[in-house]
Design an enzyme around this catalytic site. Structure first.
Site, PDB file in Angstrom:
ATOM      1  N   GLY A 239     -31.224  23.971  62.292  1.00  0.00           N
ATOM      2  CA  GLY A 239     -31.033  25.232  62.986  1.00  0.00           C
ATOM      3  C   GLY A 239     -30.630  25.189  64.442  1.00  0.00           C
ATOM      4  N   GLU A 273     -33.856  18.610  59.528  1.00  0.00           N
ATOM      5  CA  GLU A 273     -32.715  18.841  58.634  1.00  0.00           C
ATOM      6  C   GLU A 273     -31.526  19.375  59.426  1.00  0.00           C
ATOM      7  OE1 GLU A 273     -34.188  21.763  55.853  1.00  0.00           O
ATOM      8  OE2 GLU A 273     -35.772  20.473  55.108  1.00  0.00           O
ATOM      9  N   PRO A 274     -31.079  18.680  60.449  1.00  0.00           N
ATOM     10  CA  PRO A 274     -30.000  19.229  61.267  1.00  0.00           C
ATOM     11  C   PRO A 274     -28.644  19.115  60.567  1.00  0.00           C
ATOM     12  CG  PRO A 274     -30.488  17.006  61.988  1.00  0.00           C
ATOM     13  CD  PRO A 274     -31.486  17.327  60.906  1.00  0.00           C
ATOM     14  N   GLY A 275     -27.831  20.113  60.733  1.00  0.00           N
ATOM     15  CA  GLY A 275     -26.470  20.058  60.205  1.00  0.00           C
ATOM     16  C   GLY A 275     -25.489  20.310  61.332  1.00  0.00           C
ATOM     17  N   ARG A 316     -15.603  31.117  58.162  1.00  0.00           N
ATOM     18  CA  ARG A 316     -16.578  31.654  59.110  1.00  0.00           C
ATOM     19  C   ARG A 316     -16.119  32.885  59.889  1.00  0.00           C
ATOM     20  NH1 ARG A 316     -18.786  29.432  62.800  1.00  0.00           N
ATOM     21  NH2 ARG A 316     -20.913  29.968  62.266  1.00  0.00           N
ATOM     22  N   TYR A 320     -18.545  35.888  58.904  1.00  0.00           N
ATOM     23  CA  TYR A 320     -19.597  36.202  59.890  1.00  0.00           C
ATOM     24  C   TYR A 320     -19.056  36.804  61.177  1.00  0.00           C
ATOM     25  CZ  TYR A 320     -21.687  32.355  57.135  1.00  0.00           C
ATOM     26  OH  TYR A 320     -22.113  31.524  56.144  1.00  0.00           O
ATOM     27  N   CYS A 346      -3.765  37.173  50.982  1.00  0.00           N
ATOM     28  CA  CYS A 346      -3.492  38.610  50.842  1.00  0.00           C
ATOM     29  C   CYS A 346      -4.757  39.431  51.012  1.00  0.00           C
ATOM     30  CB  CYS A 346      -2.859  38.873  49.483  1.00  0.00           C
ATOM     31  SG  CYS A 346      -1.345  37.936  49.318  1.00  0.00           S
ATOM     32  N   GLU A 347      -5.301  39.412  52.195  1.00  0.00           N
ATOM     33  CA  GLU A 347      -6.492  40.186  52.533  1.00  0.00           C
ATOM     34  C   GLU A 347      -6.423  40.501  54.022  1.00  0.00           C
ATOM     35  OE1 GLU A 347      -9.886  40.417  50.935  1.00  0.00           O
ATOM     36  OE2 GLU A 347      -9.625  39.060  49.235  1.00  0.00           O
ATOM     37  N   TYR A 375     -19.812  23.678  58.217  1.00  0.00           N
ATOM     38  CA  TYR A 375     -19.535  24.847  57.383  1.00  0.00           C
ATOM     39  C   TYR A 375     -18.059  25.229  57.433  1.00  0.00           C
ATOM     40  CZ  TYR A 375     -24.563  24.802  57.890  1.00  0.00           C
ATOM     41  OH  TYR A 375     -25.871  24.384  57.921  1.00  0.00           O
TER      42      TYR A 375
HETATM   43  N1  LLP Z   1     -32.171  23.191  56.099  1.00  0.00           N
HETATM   44  C1  LLP Z   1     -32.073  24.270  55.302  1.00  0.00           C
HETATM   45  C2  LLP Z   1     -33.105  24.513  54.302  1.00  0.00           C
HETATM   46  C3  LLP Z   1     -30.987  25.140  55.460  1.00  0.00           C
HETATM   47  O1  LLP Z   1     -30.893  26.205  54.682  1.00  0.00           O
HETATM   48  C4  LLP Z   1     -29.996  24.859  56.439  1.00  0.00           C
HETATM   49  C5  LLP Z   1     -28.838  25.737  56.603  1.00  0.00           C
HETATM   50  C6  LLP Z   1     -30.142  23.711  57.221  1.00  0.00           C
HETATM   51  C7  LLP Z   1     -31.252  22.910  57.029  1.00  0.00           C
HETATM   52  C8  LLP Z   1     -29.150  23.305  58.262  1.00  0.00           C
HETATM   53  O2  LLP Z   1     -29.061  24.217  59.306  1.00  0.00           O
HETATM   54  P1  LLP Z   1     -28.198  23.877  60.619  1.00  0.00           P
HETATM   55  O3  LLP Z   1     -28.880  22.764  61.333  1.00  0.00           O
HETATM   56  O4  LLP Z   1     -26.823  23.523  60.186  1.00  0.00           O
HETATM   57  O5  LLP Z   1     -28.229  25.136  61.392  1.00  0.00           O
HETATM   58  N2  LLP Z   1     -22.663  28.958  56.631  1.00  0.00           N
HETATM   59  C9  LLP Z   1     -23.372  29.367  57.829  1.00  0.00           C
HETATM   60  C10 LLP Z   1     -24.620  28.572  58.037  1.00  0.00           C
HETATM   61  C11 LLP Z   1     -25.571  28.634  56.873  1.00  0.00           C
HETATM   62  C12 LLP Z   1     -26.789  27.785  57.073  1.00  0.00           C
HETATM   63  C13 LLP Z   1     -27.529  27.630  55.816  1.00  0.00           C
HETATM   64  N3  LLP Z   1     -28.672  26.781  55.895  1.00  0.00           N
HETATM   65  C14 LLP Z   1     -22.427  29.262  59.000  1.00  0.00           C
HETATM   66  O6  LLP Z   1     -21.271  28.911  58.810  1.00  0.00           O
HETATM   67  O7  LLP Z   1     -22.816  29.566  60.117  1.00  0.00           O
END
Ligand code: LLP
Length: 423
Positions: A239, A273-275, A316, A320, A346-347, A375
């Site tokens: 997050g 759980e960083p993404g 995105r 969003y 086409c949108e 993402y």
């Molecule tokens: N752990 C869980 C259980 C999650 O659901 C997520 C993201 C993460 C970790 C990783 O979160 P991060 O560190 O990346 O913020 N598609 C959206 C974001 C959806 C996030 C879903 N869950 C976007 O493009 O902003």
């Protein structure tokens, strides 16, 4: 800090000119910098140095096996949410004992796959999932290691679609009800209670919601202790936000320090759980201008830059209203113009940027859509039967395609004209 910088007016990824890659690979394509991926992974992970922890990269944010393999080499684990992600993580060489499985809708088949693989933890999100997991594990003659994902009811103060820690969201188990579920699970033969997990949302720019969640988790772990249940793993989810525009997210070090301070005497292995914070600014999407046009009919003249990437390639902005900076790959001097950068789909909702001031561009110019590493490709689709873009990784002076551009044949793979139409 990332490795997408201009040198003599030309955008480079590390030591490779982005335009050179475009010449060889065609457009659109996603481009990742190995040095930036390394740096961002280590910036996050090293914040917790000295603490027992596992950085489980959120595979959903960027799931190419090359990228997962890079993190595996840096000691990373994986946070997965589907059987497909488990397959990728294992294929990339991430050890099962560093894989945790989140998600509200795990199927029986997926649970079985996770058990067969011997993953570290299932983050269980409902009583029914607990029952199902216990049954599947018993059929297989094994024990499933679990955490419950609790919902701490914390406002992450982020976009409504990516806010997950509020009671009104579908995720997790309300923290007030969770103790009884732990007690129930503790008595089950084929699950073993190991941890507590939470994830309150994505793209958070404040530290305070994380700390609020952690405090609630600590109090919760103490309550579990009172019931004789001890916890080995505390998973704080992902997050941490990034800069797309003018956001001021915490530096990963500040985030880590704040968490350290809050932990004091807590003895557990931490899981993160960083993404986005790792991959978001380590990737861009490169697209070519196909046409420019102006509509003069309305109240004011509207200028469009039509590019060869659309909402199917990078969703995105459409989904969003997300902001992605757009920069010319070769800097030009022309007068800037306020434009909509739109795709070929086409949108009306197919845009990458609206009312954006861009230096004048023309047909054939390359544009870099920044901060597209998280993402981006993973949310791409084949809408309008558009083959998905190529993915490329740069390492110093070299680059390699890490995913071929999809072929036309791949678009119809698995489709068939039924026999009864031929009769
Ligand atoms: N752990 C869980 C259980 C999650 O659901 C997520 C993201 C993460 C970790 C990783 O979160 P991060 O560190 O990346 O913020 N598609 C959206 C974001 C959806 C996030 C879903 N869950 C976007 O493009 O902003």
């Amino acid at each position: 800090m990332n490795h997408f910088q201009y040198k003599n007016g030309e955008l480079f990824c590390e030591d490779v000119a982005v335009a050179d890659i475009a010449k060889e690979v065609g457009t659109p394509f996603y481009l990742y910098s190995r040095a930036t991926l390394n740096r961002h992974f280590q910036a996050f992970d090293s914040g917790f140095e000295g603490l027992d922890h596992i950085t489980c990269f959120a595979v959903k944010s960027c799931s190419n096996v090359a990228i997962l393999s890079l993190f595996a080499r840096l000691g990373g684990g994986a946070d997965i949410v589907s059987g497909g992600e488990l397959f990728r993580a294992l294929h990339a060489g991430i050890g099962p004992k560093k894989i945790i499985y989140s998600g509200v809708g795990k199927t029986e088949e997926e649970l079985r796959y996770g058990l067969e693989a011997g993953i570290l933890l299932f983050n269980v999100e409902s009583e029914q999932e607990l029952q199902r997991l216990n049954r599947v594990a018993s059929e297989m003659g094994v024990t499933a290691p679990i955490s419950f994902r609790v919902n701490p009811d914390v406002d992450a103060k982020t976009h409504a679609y990516i806010s997950t820690g509020l009671a009104k969201n579908k995720f997790g188990i309300p923290i007030q009800e969770a103790v009884e579920l732990y007690v129930q699970a503790d008595a089950m033969e084929h699950v073993e209670v190991r941890g507590v997990s939470c994830h309150i949302g994505s793209q958070l720019t404040l530290i305070s919601p994380f700390i609020e969640a952690l405090r609630k988790i600590k109090a919760f772990v103490a309550r579990l202790g009172d019931r004789g249940i001890s916890i080995q793993y505390i998973d704080l989810g992902g997050g941490v936000g990034i800069i797309y525009d003018d956001e001021e997210p915490p530096h990963p070090k500040e985030y880590a320090d704040a968490i350290r301070e809050e932990l004091s005497d807590l003895k557990a292995t931490l899981i993160f759980e960083p993404g986005r914070v790792i991959v978001g600014n380590a990737g861009i999407m490169v697209t070519e201008v196909q046409y420019t046009k102006s509509n003069r009919g309305g109240e004011k003249e509207k200028h469009f830059v039509v590019v060869d990437a659309g909402m199917n390639d990078l969703t995105r902005p459409s989904l969003y209203g997300a902001f992605h900076a757009i920069q010319p790959v070769v800097e030009a001097d022309g007068d800037p113009l306020v434009v909509d950068v739109v795709g070929p789909i086409c949108e009306t909702g197919d845009f990458l940027a609206k009312d954006r001031e861009l230096p004048a561009v023309q047909q054939g110019d390359l544009l870099a859509v920044m901060s597209a590493g998280a993402y981006g490709f993973t949310m791409a689709s084949n809408y309008n039967s558009r083959p998905r873009a190529a993915e490329v990784m740069v390492d110093g002076e070299q680059f390699e395609i890490i995913r071929e551009r999809e072929s036309m044949e791949a678009l119809i793979r698995g489709e068939k004209i039924p026999g009864f139409l031929e009769k």
